[in-house]
Design a protein around this motif. Structure first.
Motif, PDB file in Angstrom:
ATOM      1  N   ASP A  26     -14.126   2.077 -21.437  1.00 54.89           N
ATOM      2  CA  ASP A  26     -14.042   3.681 -21.684  1.00 54.89           C
ATOM      3  C   ASP A  26     -14.999   4.420 -20.401  1.00 54.89           C
ATOM      4  N   LYS A  45      -5.900   7.313 -19.882  1.00 56.50           N
ATOM      5  CA  LYS A  45      -6.145   5.835 -20.212  1.00 56.50           C
ATOM      6  C   LYS A  45      -4.859   4.938 -20.254  1.00 56.50           C
ATOM      7  N   ASP A  76     -13.424   7.449 -18.366  1.00 59.02           N
ATOM      8  CA  ASP A  76     -14.417   8.890 -18.149  1.00 59.02           C
ATOM      9  C   ASP A  76     -14.395   9.031 -16.644  1.00 59.02           C
TER      10      ASP A  76
END
Length: 473
Positions: A101, A145, A105
């Motif tokens: 993650d 993503k 980001d």
């Protein structure tokens, strides 16, 4: 299905940016929304994952914004890329290939910083988007993503590939003699760099400027506003000094040492790095990553410091000419101020071929200032110190250049071009492996392509056989 607002607002950004460059006008959001609504059909399906026509139009808009001429065939290429991405992502689920993650980001932050810079500031960007940057980041995060997962899956497919000398020999022998590549003239060039260094007294003015700005912030003035006005970091100043989330490897060691000691909200003392004098504020900590903003003050080279660099360069050149026991490599390691080359015997690397770390550089890829000097040199010669100016920063330094070798333009051969042929062999092996992987997965996966794209040569063989048969008259 993705919210239509994401596509609409992204198109607003790119179309408005294009119009701004021409006549400083804006696009009416309602008109764009209507256009996108009409385009939002299903262009393709991979398994149970749809690809929207608006996805294709968005990427095509970016293609045009970059200054390319209109070309409808590009949409075929875009759809092929999106189909490939969906296949990779579906296999990634099976193989448990993921992305962290924090890495997602970081990539979102990196892209947003670029958009903010192109738009001319965060406020202007948010005006284009019709919402805050934070809201927009949430909307594009899933797409980014997916792209990163697809890239990781592709890397997994080829991670065990290697190339042996026998592979290179076989690759070379399979090239028809009349099709052998021709390589341009190449040189190996060494450098010893002498950068102007300011004295403590000369630096004090710039350090004090940073100290004064820090004091103003501690007394209540806005960090971001002062960064926009005074910071000399061109990448972060327009964003109020914001550097986003980064890990330790993203910063020079002096910056990392300070950033990872502070708590959220704390402002550091003024410190020095190779870039100049900084102070920073930590905005947020997230595991091994930190969100920072900073203000940078860059000292200006003085004539006195440049003269000192010249004197040092002349002295080292004299030593090289008189003392034959000291070779260029040793002198570079001891005297050079360039961290990229000093531990490589002073030899410049071909930056277009970093993976092989070759020192053979095509003459058309050399810095024109270096090429001008090298063109008059003989192999084995060392040129007297000359002043050079960095194109991007305008900074000056003195350099001693050494010409180690010259290879004239020639047809490829195993003896002289093994590193290049090895790279070409590896690339061919990667392409073959990836093509075979996609060929196998296409046959095992339900794939539908809108009839408007069935004539695309890039998409031949992509739709499932039953689907293709249904579309025939």
């Amino acid at each position: 299905m993705r919210k239509i607002g994401t596509v609409v607002l992204t198109l607003i950004l790119f179309i408005t940016a294009s119009a701004q460059a021409q006549q400083d006008s804006t696009v009416k959001p309602a008109a764009v929304k209507e256009k996108v609504r009409m385009l939002d059909n299903i262009a393709g399906v991979v398994g149970n994952s749809p690809i929207l026509q608006s996805d294709i139009e968005l990427q095509y808009a970016q293609f045009l914004i970059q200054g390319n001429a209109p070309n409808a065939d590009v949409k075929c290429q875009i759809l092929q890329s999106l189909l490939s991405q969906k296949l990779l992502v579906q296999q990634a689920v099976i193989d448990s290939v993921q992305v962290k993650d924090e890495d997602v980001d970081n990539e979102v932050d990196r892209r947003m910083r670029g958009m903010i810079q192109r738009a001319g500031g965060q406020d202007r960007l948010e005006g284009f988007l019709g919402r805050t940057v934070i809201q927009y980041k949430d909307e594009i995060r899933s797409d980014i993503k997916e792209q990163m997962i697809a890239q990781n899956m592709r890397s997994k497919i080829i991670e065990k590939l290697n190339v042996t000398p026998q592979d290179v020999k076989a690759y070379f022998e399979n090239i028809p003699k009349d099709s052998l590549p021709t390589y341009n003239k190449e040189v190996e060039v060494g450098e010893i760099v002498f950068q102007p260094k300011l004295t403590k007294e000369e630096k004090s003015l710039y350090k004090q400027k940073a100290e004064d700005l820090r004091t103003r912030i501690k007394n209540g003035e806005d960090f971001a506003a002062l960064a926009r006005l005074y910071s000399q970091d061109p990448g972060s100043a327009p964003e109020g000094g914001d550097l986003g989330f980064s890990d330790r490897s993203s910063f020079v060691k002096e910056f990392s040492a300070v950033a990872f000691k502070l708590k959220a909200g704390e402002i550091s003392p003024v410190f020095e790095s190779d870039y100049g004098f900084h102070f920073l504020q930590v905005l947020e900590r997230r595991g091994e990553q930190v969100h920072t903003r900073h203000i940078l003050i860059v000292p200006v080279t003085t004539e006195a410091s440049l003269e000192r660099a010249k004197h040092m360069a002349d002295s080292v050149y004299t030593i090289l000419q008189k003392d034959k026991k000291i070779d260029f490599s040793a002198a570079a390691a001891y005297y050079s101020d360039d961290k990229e080359t000093k531990y490589n015997g002073g030899m410049m690397l071909n930056l277009d071929n970093v993976q092989t770390r070759t020192t053979h550089i095509p003459t058309d890829k050399l810095d024109p200032q270096v090429a001008l000097v090298v063109d008059t040199m003989k192999v084995g010669a060392t040129a007297a110190p000359q002043v050079f100016t960095e194109k991007e920063t305008g900074k000056k330094s003195y350099k001693i250049l050494y010409l180690k070798s010259v290879t004239d333009a020639h047809k490829a051969s195993l003896e002289t071009d093994f590193p290049k042929l090895k790279e070409a062999t590896y690339d061919a092996k990667v392409n073959r492996t990836i093509s075979e992987w996609f060929e196998k997965r296409r046959k095992e996966t339900y794939i539908r392509v809108d009839e408007n794209y069935l004539s695309c040569p890039q998409l031949k063989g992509w739709p499932s056989a039953a689907i293709t048969a249904q579309t025939k008259p």
